[in-house]
Design an enzyme around this catalytic site. Sequence first.
Site, PDB file in Angstrom:
ATOM      1  N   GLY A  46     -25.229 -12.534   0.822  1.00  0.00           N
ATOM      2  CA  GLY A  46     -27.026 -11.994  -0.324  1.00  0.00           C
ATOM      3  C   GLY A  46     -27.835 -12.114   0.026  1.00  0.00           C
ATOM      4  CD  GLN A  51     -30.678 -16.896  -2.585  1.00  0.00           C
ATOM      5  OE1 GLN A  51     -31.191 -15.457  -2.136  1.00  0.00           O
ATOM      6  NE2 GLN A  51     -30.003 -17.891  -2.610  1.00  0.00           N
ATOM      7  CB  CYS A  94     -27.312 -18.967  -6.076  1.00  0.00           C
ATOM      8  SG  CYS A  94     -28.785 -18.800  -5.583  1.00  0.00           S
ATOM      9  CG  LEU A  95     -26.043 -18.552   0.443  1.00  0.00           C
ATOM     10  CD1 LEU A  95     -26.870 -17.749   1.111  1.00  0.00           C
ATOM     11  CD2 LEU A  95     -24.952 -19.139   1.010  1.00  0.00           C
ATOM     12  CG  HIS A 136     -27.034 -12.998  -7.118  1.00  0.00           C
ATOM     13  ND1 HIS A 136     -26.208 -14.376  -7.950  1.00  0.00           N
ATOM     14  CD2 HIS A 136     -27.921 -14.199  -6.333  1.00  0.00           C
ATOM     15  CE1 HIS A 136     -26.322 -15.181  -7.590  1.00  0.00           C
ATOM     16  NE2 HIS A 136     -27.828 -15.276  -6.795  1.00  0.00           N
ATOM     17  CD  GLU A 137     -28.923 -11.996  -2.996  1.00  0.00           C
ATOM     18  OE1 GLU A 137     -29.770 -13.100  -3.190  1.00  0.00           O
ATOM     19  OE2 GLU A 137     -27.521 -12.724  -2.927  1.00  0.00           O
ATOM     20  CG  HIS A 140     -32.310 -14.642  -5.490  1.00  0.00           C
ATOM     21  ND1 HIS A 140     -32.658 -16.044  -6.857  1.00  0.00           N
ATOM     22  CD2 HIS A 140     -30.853 -15.228  -5.850  1.00  0.00           C
ATOM     23  CE1 HIS A 140     -31.517 -16.434  -6.306  1.00  0.00           C
ATOM     24  NE2 HIS A 140     -30.562 -16.255  -5.631  1.00  0.00           N
TER      25      HIS A 140
HETATM   26 ZN    ZN Z   1     -28.780 -16.234  -5.301  1.00  0.00          ZN
END
Ligand code: ZN
Length: 197
Positions: A46, A51, A94-95, A136-137, A140
Amino acid sequence: MSELKIVYHPHPALRWKSKDVTRIDAQLKDWVEQMFDLMYEARGIGLAANQVALPYRLFVINPSGDPDQADLEQVFINPQIIKRNGSYDAEEGCLSLPEVYAPVTRAEKIVVEAFDLDGRDFAMELSGINGRVVQHENDHLDGVMFTDRVGDSVRAELQPLLDDLAGQMQHQQAEGQLADEAALIKELKRLEVERTA
Ligand code: ZN
């Protein structure tokens, strides 16, 4: 068209409370395509607009993480989680927080409403990994990181990793590879006004 990059903690975009998408145009579609590419490249499942330093309410997912399973790709524009049921813990990463992992409590089942890339609204009931990724997304888009949702003792354990990331960002700024805080914020504001005016 601009080339997007994944940004890392503590980039100010990750703390931005993003604004609704007001139009779906060629620019937005190009960004979405780039977001999927960046997500696969980084082996994620995701990726939220925050991000890639875009202050808009939009994220993409593919719970398989496999670009060959493009049928599992989904774009969520202006998402809203309208129902949450139950809760369970599972490890998240998380990226934007490389090498940081911790268990997070999330709702077991959710109902999310959003628009797709054709501007059609849809509602989905999700559970398991799909529901977790969406929660989670969605966080963000409000500037919330998964590390905000762990207990104090876990956060204390993660702190050295977060400090390392902050040090790397300072280094990039000192080397001129990344703009300073004020310039990054100015750019987020410019993007926000550009597409919400
Ligand atoms: Zn993340």
